[in-house]
Design a protein around this motif. Sequence first.
Motif, PDB file in Angstrom:
ATOM      1  N   ARG A 100     -11.106  -9.688  -5.782  1.00  0.00           N
ATOM      2  CA  ARG A 100     -11.884  -8.445  -5.695  1.00  0.00           C
ATOM      3  C   ARG A 100     -11.750  -7.620  -6.967  1.00  0.00           C
ATOM      4  NH1 ARG A 100     -10.215  -4.797  -2.022  1.00  0.00           N
ATOM      5  NH2 ARG A 100      -8.308  -5.866  -1.335  1.00  0.00           N
ATOM      6  N   ASP A 147      -5.798  -5.632   1.586  1.00  0.00           N
ATOM      7  CA  ASP A 147      -6.418  -5.700   2.906  1.00  0.00           C
ATOM      8  C   ASP A 147      -5.334  -5.879   3.967  1.00  0.00           C
ATOM      9  OD1 ASP A 147      -7.878  -6.304   5.212  1.00  0.00           O
ATOM     10  OD2 ASP A 147      -9.375  -7.486   4.139  1.00  0.00           O
ATOM     11  N   THR A 148      -5.164  -4.886   4.821  1.00  0.00           N
ATOM     12  CA  THR A 148      -4.092  -4.913   5.818  1.00  0.00           C
ATOM     13  C   THR A 148      -4.349  -5.881   6.968  1.00  0.00           C
ATOM     14  OG1 THR A 148      -5.070  -3.004   6.948  1.00  0.00           O
ATOM     15  CG2 THR A 148      -3.354  -2.563   5.301  1.00  0.00           C
ATOM     16  N   ARG A 149      -5.522  -6.490   6.978  1.00  0.00           N
ATOM     17  CA  ARG A 149      -5.775  -7.496   8.019  1.00  0.00           C
ATOM     18  C   ARG A 149      -4.986  -8.783   7.759  1.00  0.00           C
ATOM     19  NH1 ARG A 149     -12.170  -7.858   7.903  1.00  0.00           N
ATOM     20  NH2 ARG A 149     -11.675  -7.752   5.663  1.00  0.00           N
ATOM     21  N   TYR A 150      -4.464  -8.940   6.555  1.00  0.00           N
ATOM     22  CA  TYR A 150      -3.600 -10.092   6.262  1.00  0.00           C
ATOM     23  C   TYR A 150      -2.193  -9.776   6.788  1.00  0.00           C
ATOM     24  CZ  TYR A 150      -7.145 -12.126   3.215  1.00  0.00           C
ATOM     25  OH  TYR A 150      -8.300 -12.691   2.717  1.00  0.00           O
ATOM     26  N   ALA A 203      -3.446 -12.498   0.995  1.00  0.00           N
ATOM     27  CA  ALA A 203      -3.786 -11.121   0.621  1.00  0.00           C
ATOM     28  C   ALA A 203      -3.797 -10.936  -0.886  1.00  0.00           C
ATOM     29  CB  ALA A 203      -2.800 -10.149   1.264  1.00  0.00           C
ATOM     30  N   LEU A 255     -11.462 -14.041   7.396  1.00  0.00           N
ATOM     31  CA  LEU A 255     -11.679 -12.793   6.684  1.00  0.00           C
ATOM     32  C   LEU A 255     -12.658 -12.926   5.520  1.00  0.00           C
ATOM     33  CD1 LEU A 255      -8.010 -11.433   6.556  1.00  0.00           C
ATOM     34  CD2 LEU A 255      -9.868 -10.670   8.040  1.00  0.00           C
ATOM     35  N   ARG A 256     -12.607 -14.054   4.817  1.00  0.00           N
ATOM     36  CA  ARG A 256     -13.409 -14.207   3.594  1.00  0.00           C
ATOM     37  C   ARG A 256     -14.482 -15.278   3.695  1.00  0.00           C
ATOM     38  NH1 ARG A 256     -10.300 -14.731  -1.856  1.00  0.00           N
ATOM     39  NH2 ARG A 256      -8.823 -16.091  -0.783  1.00  0.00           N
ATOM     40  N   ASN A 309       0.829  -1.206   0.000  1.00  0.00           N
ATOM     41  CA  ASN A 309       0.000   0.000   0.000  1.00  0.00           C
ATOM     42  C   ASN A 309       0.866   1.259   0.000  1.00  0.00           C
ATOM     43  OD1 ASN A 309      -2.366  -1.468  -0.055  1.00  0.00           O
ATOM     44  ND2 ASN A 309      -2.629  -1.451   2.157  1.00  0.00           N
ATOM     45  N   ASP A 349      -6.895 -12.476  -2.406  1.00  0.00           N
ATOM     46  CA  ASP A 349      -8.047 -11.640  -2.092  1.00  0.00           C
ATOM     47  C   ASP A 349      -8.098 -10.423  -3.015  1.00  0.00           C
ATOM     48  OD1 ASP A 349     -10.203 -10.497  -0.250  1.00  0.00           O
ATOM     49  OD2 ASP A 349      -8.626  -8.997  -0.024  1.00  0.00           O
ATOM     50  N   LEU A 350      -6.956  -9.772  -3.221  1.00  0.00           N
ATOM     51  CA  LEU A 350      -6.907  -8.618  -4.124  1.00  0.00           C
ATOM     52  C   LEU A 350      -7.299  -9.020  -5.540  1.00  0.00           C
ATOM     53  CD1 LEU A 350      -6.063  -5.681  -4.850  1.00  0.00           C
ATOM     54  CD2 LEU A 350      -3.752  -6.580  -5.224  1.00  0.00           C
TER      55      LEU A 350
END
Length: 307
Positions: A223, A205-208, A216, A271-272, A85, A219-220
């Motif tokens: 999305r 997603d910074t939760r990863y 992560a 998370l997902r 990020n 997920d990116l």
Amino acid sequence: MSLFRPRPKLSIVVIVYKMPDQAEKTLLSLSPAYQQGVREKDYEVIVVENHSDRLLGAARACQHASNVRYYHRQESQRSPVNAINFGAAQARGRYVAIMIDGARMLTPGVVRLTLCAFQADPQAAVSAPGYHIGHKLQQVAVNEGYNEQAEAELLKSIAWPQDGYSLFDIAVLSGSCQGGFFQSNYESNFIAMPTKKWKALGGVDTRYNDFGGGNANLDLYKRLLESPGTAFYMLFGEGSFHQFHGGVTTGTRKAERDVIYKQLDDQDRALRGDDRAPPNVRPILFGTPHPSVYRFIRHSLDKVQPQ
């Protein structure tokens, strides 16, 4: 003088951690001397290195081209998500490409074809399939003695980097790309999109925050490809090639890796939930395959389920 630099079309963010020799090869593969049909001013490379006891450093990062910017960060988490990020926030291009793993070399047409795809569709997502150098997946080969020395011998056998497409001759499709070219895969290590779309997605997603970012990148990818109005262009004649570097999921022995996978899977599920199938999209195949890619096209055809 920096105020008068022309704005690049594409910004490529490369994340580095404890892989100086591999990252150096990756950055060579991103240089204008290696990439075909593009000029230095067409794109920039943003290298973000999280601190470790094995640094690449600015001098090595910038040695191959002047369109490279290097950032050295202190990071308290064992994840690259904050670095990604941060790197994307430095991007000057209208489009941004994310390379979560700096140990992946590219073939020579990736940058040119990415720009061509965006010229055809400015709202597209563009990616290149992933490969592992070696004759087996590296997480399998490591249990049979595969290491950096064995990989160096393979690269020497094809005289890389004289012919970047010869990488296909010493590689296999990565585990997340086993589905081939005629359906979407789970991820890519070269994910490009309009910078505005990156911001709309909220970045990674910074939760990863676990080993290597966990899932992560998957997920990116999901999305992005499933976001409305996003055509997916797959550069099926190009690729990103993972170099062995003792990474968490590809460079550890099976018993240790199984424990780590369970930990990462638990976080991803939290998370997902259970919606973790590959993106529900069909790719637009873009580019012209080198003859070395033909065997992977045959593999991809075998993976297509008859209707």
